[in-house]
Design a protein around this motif. Structure first.
Motif, PDB file in Angstrom:
ATOM      1  N   ASP A 154      54.647  47.390  47.402  1.00  0.00           N
ATOM      2  CA  ASP A 154      56.065  47.766  47.356  1.00  0.00           C
ATOM      3  C   ASP A 154      56.923  46.971  48.330  1.00  0.00           C
ATOM      4  O   ASP A 154      58.145  47.150  48.361  1.00  0.00           O
ATOM      5  N   GLY A 155      56.282  46.124  49.154  1.00  0.00           N
ATOM      6  CA  GLY A 155      57.032  45.363  50.152  1.00  0.00           C
ATOM      7  C   GLY A 155      57.531  46.213  51.299  1.00  0.00           C
ATOM      8  O   GLY A 155      58.478  45.835  51.988  1.00  0.00           O
ATOM      9  N   ARG A 156      56.887  47.340  51.544  1.00  0.00           N
ATOM     10  CA  ARG A 156      57.356  48.249  52.603  1.00  0.00           C
ATOM     11  C   ARG A 156      56.801  47.822  53.958  1.00  0.00           C
ATOM     12  O   ARG A 156      55.608  47.568  54.094  1.00  0.00           O
ATOM     13  N   PHE A 157      57.657  47.770  54.952  1.00  0.00           N
ATOM     14  CA  PHE A 157      57.283  47.439  56.330  1.00  0.00           C
ATOM     15  C   PHE A 157      58.080  48.346  57.251  1.00  0.00           C
ATOM     16  O   PHE A 157      59.295  48.221  57.357  1.00  0.00           O
ATOM     17  N   GLU A 158      57.399  49.268  57.922  1.00  0.00           N
ATOM     18  CA  GLU A 158      58.059  50.260  58.762  1.00  0.00           C
ATOM     19  C   GLU A 158      57.546  50.155  60.194  1.00  0.00           C
ATOM     20  O   GLU A 158      56.342  50.250  60.439  1.00  0.00           O
ATOM     21  N   GLU A 159      58.450  49.968  61.141  1.00  0.00           N
ATOM     22  CA  GLU A 159      58.075  49.909  62.552  1.00  0.00           C
ATOM     23  C   GLU A 159      58.035  51.319  63.130  1.00  0.00           C
ATOM     24  O   GLU A 159      58.977  52.096  62.961  1.00  0.00           O
ATOM     25  N   CYS A 160      56.956  51.637  63.841  1.00  0.00           N
ATOM     26  CA  CYS A 160      56.743  52.981  64.379  1.00  0.00           C
ATOM     27  C   CYS A 160      56.546  52.904  65.890  1.00  0.00           C
ATOM     28  O   CYS A 160      55.732  52.115  66.370  1.00  0.00           O
ATOM     29  N   PRO A 161      57.258  53.725  66.657  1.00  0.00           N
ATOM     30  CA  PRO A 161      57.122  53.684  68.118  1.00  0.00           C
ATOM     31  C   PRO A 161      55.811  54.316  68.583  1.00  0.00           C
ATOM     32  O   PRO A 161      55.083  54.943  67.800  1.00  0.00           O
ATOM     33  N   ASN A 162      55.524  54.168  69.853  1.00  0.00           N
ATOM     34  CA  ASN A 162      54.348  54.770  70.469  1.00  0.00           C
ATOM     35  C   ASN A 162      54.382  56.291  70.278  1.00  0.00           C
ATOM     36  O   ASN A 162      55.344  56.941  70.681  1.00  0.00           O
ATOM     37  N   PRO A 163      53.356  56.897  69.675  1.00  0.00           N
ATOM     38  CA  PRO A 163      53.351  58.352  69.484  1.00  0.00           C
ATOM     39  C   PRO A 163      53.326  59.149  70.782  1.00  0.00           C
ATOM     40  O   PRO A 163      53.664  60.333  70.771  1.00  0.00           O
ATOM     41  N   CYS A 164      52.905  58.523  71.873  1.00  0.00           N
ATOM     42  CA  CYS A 164      52.900  59.184  73.190  1.00  0.00           C
ATOM     43  C   CYS A 164      53.811  58.382  74.120  1.00  0.00           C
ATOM     44  O   CYS A 164      53.337  57.544  74.908  1.00  0.00           O
TER      45      CYS A 164
END
Length: 422
Positions: free
Chosen positions: A210-220
């Motif tokens: 799908d061409g999806r690219f999601e940046e996710c921060p540090n969970p802690c």
């Protein structure tokens, strides 16, 4: 300081070794219970005392907590060098490995990446950055951190280029860094180790179809939040459906007799990502998981490289990419011609990005080497590169870097006060 198992060796343990360990517990049983996300996570919790000691710097000497990146490195001495020698690791006020050669001169070259950038298993003055600086007659900064992903290195580049900007960037990518992009918590792919804590880290979620690219921060994102890694309910709520964990569980449960129990999780991912059908997944669960992992990992790195190039274009910087490999990767390529990251290399070539391929450099040397491949690799590696391997890296990228630099470095600049011998 003695280290019972080098960190590089520990991180290289694969899902297959974990599967063998867990399978051994069920020997003699006609059908073992599947390894669930909850049971796996329960075995990887930290104690409050372990988190206390890590945050206070009393234990786990390899790294220290970082809200931005998950971890940074601590100055230390480890007996992990060639010939069982002690290596000295010293970090400056910006958590960079200290600059030695030409440190009093302006710096226009920053380097980012992993342990092959940090130069684990050699002392401060033996890194490829210092070899390169000595040759060019100008300093080269080292912002590498062992165990990091392409994404973590990119995030650090974005911050350090505000604080310590350089016109030229050397961005190093190691073979496993692509897969690390997808790790929200490294213990989702690696067992606990007595010498260090693996904290949570910033990561990306992708879907190549799908061409999806999601940046996710540090969970802690705070020191206090690291204590969540002691709480099974919190860990399950945050990681039970995690992509990397589902890949691992597919390997751990690949030999389950009941197909519905063994591939339900990976089936959902494989179909969502457009990899294979239910029947194909059931036929070869581990192969499906590997293909999904590879496709997602290289897709993630490609998108991160595009972000690096966009940043460079906006700021007028030039980037030289370097790809590094383990001895086992080099040996397999020499014996079988196998190169799992070929799609990523093709992507870099198609984009016409400056790239130094250390695998190709070793292959060129091996073409003229008549001895055993193991003997060849011992010249350069002690897990990571030894001092000779770091010199190999410096010389391998020297020509591409000098071609980029304007004005040329002092070693390649006309100087009327220099005597030319003929």
């Amino acid at each position: 300081m003695s280290n019972p198992m080098p960190r590089r060796q520990f991180l290289s343990q694969t899902a297959a070794s974990a599967a063998a360990l867990l399978a051994s517990r069920a020997l003699g049983a006609p059908e073992a219970e599947p390894v669930t996300a909850r049971s796996y996570l329960a075995a990887h919790l930290y104690t409050r005392a372990e988190v206390d000691d890590w945050l206070a710097g009393r234990a786990f000497p390899f790294a220290k907590y970082s809200s931005d990146y998950g971890w940074l490195l601590r100055s230390a001495k480890f007996q992990d060098g060639m010939d069982d020698s002690i290596c000295v690791y010293t970090y400056g006020t910006s958590d960079e490995r200290i600059t030695i050669n030409y440190r009093d001169r302006p710096c226009r070259i920053n380097t980012y990446g992993n342990s092959f950038t940090q130069c684990h298993q050699v002392s401060d003055g033996e890194t490829w950055q210092e070899a390169l600086a000595a040759h060019l007659h100008e300093p080269v900064r080292n912002f590498g951190v062992g165990g990091w992903s392409v994404y973590q290195a990119y995030l650090r580049m974005m911050q350090e280029e505000k604080r310590h900007p350089a016109d030229y960037i050397i961005f190093n990518i190691y073979e496993d860094d692509h897969f690390r992009n997808l790790d929200a918590w490294r213990n989702l792919r690696a067992k606990k180790h007595i010498q260090f804590i693996e904290p949570t880290l910033p990561h990306v979620r992708v879907n190549a179809r799908d061409g999806r690219f999601e940046e996710c921060p540090n969970p802690c994102p705070t020191p206090e939040s690291v204590y969540h890694l002691c709480d099974l309910d919190w860990v399950c709520a945050h990681f039970e459906e995690d992509f990397a964990l589902q890949i691992l569980l597919a390997h751990l449960n690949a030999k389950m007799e009941n197909p519905d129990r063994r591939y339900a999780g990976i089936l959902a991912l494989a179909t969502t990502h457009g990899i294979v059908t239910r029947e194909q997944t059931a036929a070869n669960l581990s192969a499906t998981a590997d293909e999904l992992h590879r496709r997602s990992a290289y897709f993630a790195s490609e998108r991160i490289v595009e972000k690096i190039e966009a940043f460079a274009a906006q700021t007028g910087k030039r980037v030289l990419y370097v790809v590094s490999y383990s001895p086992s990767f080099i040996a397999r390529h020499a014996a079988e011609g196998v190169r799992p990251d070929q799609s990523f290399i093709d992507f870099m070539r198609a984009k016409k990005l400056p790239l130094v391929d250390l695998l190709a450099g070793h292959a060129a040397e091996l073409a003229h080497y008549s001895g055993d491949i193991k003997d060849y690799l011992k010249h350069y590696f002690v897990g990571h590169y030894n001092p000779r391997g770091n010199l190999f890296t410096a010389l391998a990228l020297k020509d591409a870097l000098v071609a980029m630099l304007e004005p040329k470095p002092p070693a390649y600049r006309a100087d009327p006060d220099v005597t030319r011998w003929k």
